[in-house]
Enzyme design. Sequence first.
Site, PDB file in Angstrom:
ATOM      1  N   SER A 120      10.184  25.474 -12.915  1.00  0.00           N
ATOM      2  CA  SER A 120       9.627  25.285 -14.363  1.00  0.00           C
ATOM      3  C   SER A 120      10.675  25.638 -15.219  1.00  0.00           C
ATOM      4  O   SER A 120      10.415  25.409 -16.579  1.00  0.00           O
ATOM      5  CB  SER A 120       8.345  26.144 -14.290  1.00  0.00           C
ATOM      6  OG  SER A 120       8.458  27.374 -14.194  1.00  0.00           O
ATOM      7  N   ALA A 121      11.477  26.384 -14.835  1.00  0.00           N
ATOM      8  CA  ALA A 121      12.818  27.303 -15.591  1.00  0.00           C
ATOM      9  C   ALA A 121      12.010  28.202 -16.650  1.00  0.00           C
ATOM     10  O   ALA A 121      12.818  29.058 -17.360  1.00  0.00           O
ATOM     11  CB  ALA A 121      13.340  26.194 -16.515  1.00  0.00           C
ATOM     12  N   GLU A 133       3.329   2.076   2.136  1.00  0.00           N
ATOM     13  CA  GLU A 133       3.925   2.610   3.203  1.00  0.00           C
ATOM     14  C   GLU A 133       5.418   2.187   3.281  1.00  0.00           C
ATOM     15  O   GLU A 133       6.002   1.357   2.722  1.00  0.00           O
ATOM     16  CB  GLU A 133       3.349   1.783   4.452  1.00  0.00           C
ATOM     17  CG  GLU A 133       1.868   2.212   4.786  1.00  0.00           C
ATOM     18  CD  GLU A 133       1.548   1.516   5.905  1.00  0.00           C
ATOM     19  OE1 GLU A 133       2.277   0.763   6.636  1.00  0.00           O
ATOM     20  OE2 GLU A 133       0.157   1.748   6.631  1.00  0.00           O
ATOM     21  N   HIS A 163      16.616  28.236   0.479  1.00  0.00           N
ATOM     22  CA  HIS A 163      15.997  29.067  -0.375  1.00  0.00           C
ATOM     23  C   HIS A 163      15.978  30.516   0.423  1.00  0.00           C
ATOM     24  O   HIS A 163      16.196  31.524  -0.244  1.00  0.00           O
ATOM     25  CB  HIS A 163      14.567  28.841  -0.784  1.00  0.00           C
ATOM     26  CG  HIS A 163      14.122  29.630  -1.667  1.00  0.00           C
ATOM     27  ND1 HIS A 163      14.261  30.044  -3.103  1.00  0.00           N
ATOM     28  CD2 HIS A 163      12.719  30.521  -1.197  1.00  0.00           C
ATOM     29  CE1 HIS A 163      13.505  30.944  -3.363  1.00  0.00           C
ATOM     30  NE2 HIS A 163      12.366  31.314  -2.528  1.00  0.00           N
ATOM     31  N   ARG A 178      10.371  26.907   0.011  1.00  0.00           N
ATOM     32  CA  ARG A 178       9.853  28.003  -0.581  1.00  0.00           C
ATOM     33  C   ARG A 178       8.780  28.619   0.105  1.00  0.00           C
ATOM     34  O   ARG A 178       8.228  29.832   0.082  1.00  0.00           O
ATOM     35  CB  ARG A 178       9.648  27.843  -2.166  1.00  0.00           C
ATOM     36  CG  ARG A 178      10.680  27.887  -3.192  1.00  0.00           C
ATOM     37  CD  ARG A 178      10.306  27.384  -4.456  1.00  0.00           C
ATOM     38  NE  ARG A 178      10.347  25.919  -4.567  1.00  0.00           N
ATOM     39  CZ  ARG A 178      10.030  25.430  -5.670  1.00  0.00           C
ATOM     40  NH1 ARG A 178       9.869  26.067  -6.828  1.00  0.00           N
ATOM     41  NH2 ARG A 178       9.662  23.800  -5.808  1.00  0.00           N
ATOM     42  N   LYS A 226      11.779  41.614 -12.051  1.00  0.00           N
ATOM     43  CA  LYS A 226      10.509  40.774 -12.686  1.00  0.00           C
ATOM     44  C   LYS A 226       9.159  40.927 -11.717  1.00  0.00           C
ATOM     45  O   LYS A 226       9.376  41.381 -10.655  1.00  0.00           O
ATOM     46  CB  LYS A 226      10.667  39.266 -12.737  1.00  0.00           C
ATOM     47  CG  LYS A 226      11.014  38.606 -11.439  1.00  0.00           C
ATOM     48  CD  LYS A 226      11.260  37.121 -11.616  1.00  0.00           C
ATOM     49  CE  LYS A 226      11.129  36.192 -10.184  1.00  0.00           C
ATOM     50  NZ  LYS A 226      11.388  34.862 -10.334  1.00  0.00           N
ATOM     51  N   ASP A 250       0.792  -1.108   0.035  1.00  0.00           N
ATOM     52  CA  ASP A 250       0.047   0.091   0.039  1.00  0.00           C
ATOM     53  C   ASP A 250       0.885   1.472   0.079  1.00  0.00           C
ATOM     54  O   ASP A 250       0.230   2.179   0.331  1.00  0.00           O
ATOM     55  CB  ASP A 250      -0.970  -0.008   1.318  1.00  0.00           C
ATOM     56  CG  ASP A 250      -0.165   0.200   2.586  1.00  0.00           C
ATOM     57  OD1 ASP A 250       0.954  -0.164   2.649  1.00  0.00           O
ATOM     58  OD2 ASP A 250      -0.744   0.269   3.703  1.00  0.00           O
TER      59      ASP A 250
END
Length: 312
Positions: free
Chosen positions: A222-223, A36, A127, A93, A191, A34
């Site tokens: 995602s670049a 685990e 980050h 993040r 940006k 399952d």
Amino acid sequence: MKLLAGNSNRTLAGAIADYLDLPLTKAQVRRFADNEVFVTIDENVRGEDVFIIQSTSYPANDNLMELLICIDALKRASGKRITAVVPYFGYARQDRKTGGRTPISAKLVANLITRAGADRVLTMDLHAGQIQGFFDIPTDNLLPTPLLAADIRENYKKTDELMIVSPDVGGVVRARALAKRLDADLAIVDKRRSGPGQSEVMNIIGDVQGRRCILFDDIADSAGTLCNAAEALMANGAADVAAYVTHGVLSGAAYDRIGKSVLTELVVTDSIEQPEQSLDTCGKVRLVSCAPLIGEAIRRIANEESVSKLFD
């Protein structure tokens, strides 16, 4: 000292073991029907200084549970000191409340690792630096700047032509540290983020005309940010644009996006294991091993030596 590897990045764990000239501890980290997680340590670790190497990359939740269960297994096996070596710290993040009724997931993950029984955490290029303060146990945040600077010097002989570029205002401190180490100039991309994984370049702060630009960031997911920034730099007269990123999350269509972009190359560390097929198909993504950096930090921690001197 013992080294234990989870399943998130066996290649990196093996490279760290080779650097330390130490075999990986025999263990079984597997799944029940399952899904685990089940862990068995097949060697005696009583009274040992144990380091668990496990990035919490995709699938983040599965890899995080593996880490927590490995810590618990070692704690119950009477390991003397347990260090969670997390080259890529997932959920980093989510380090603050970005709106009403939202979590601070990085703090939650820090609590989970601490309560599971870890005595220490070793990670790389968080980050947000304040995440170190989310832990109530000693936490070392390794800086990849010397490692990546050495690679840049090797591949870009004329460093006076270089311009280090931060892809957003939040990464200026990180980019400035690299620029200082290379004695290069600094530019900033202004940006605006319209939503998760979506960004629009507004302005370039700095003269990039005729310069060889290197975008420097901690995470490429995602670049989209890197590719948009590269286009804006080329439109402002840059000779060419490459990117150096610590953690190549590279989810979804990231490889395809990079392959079609104006980037000459994207260099990432192997903190996250990359699929060989995607690397071969794209042709623009290159790996730099962080095993010597992490391995040396592990050696210094085990010998009670200074880790910060790695970055002098």
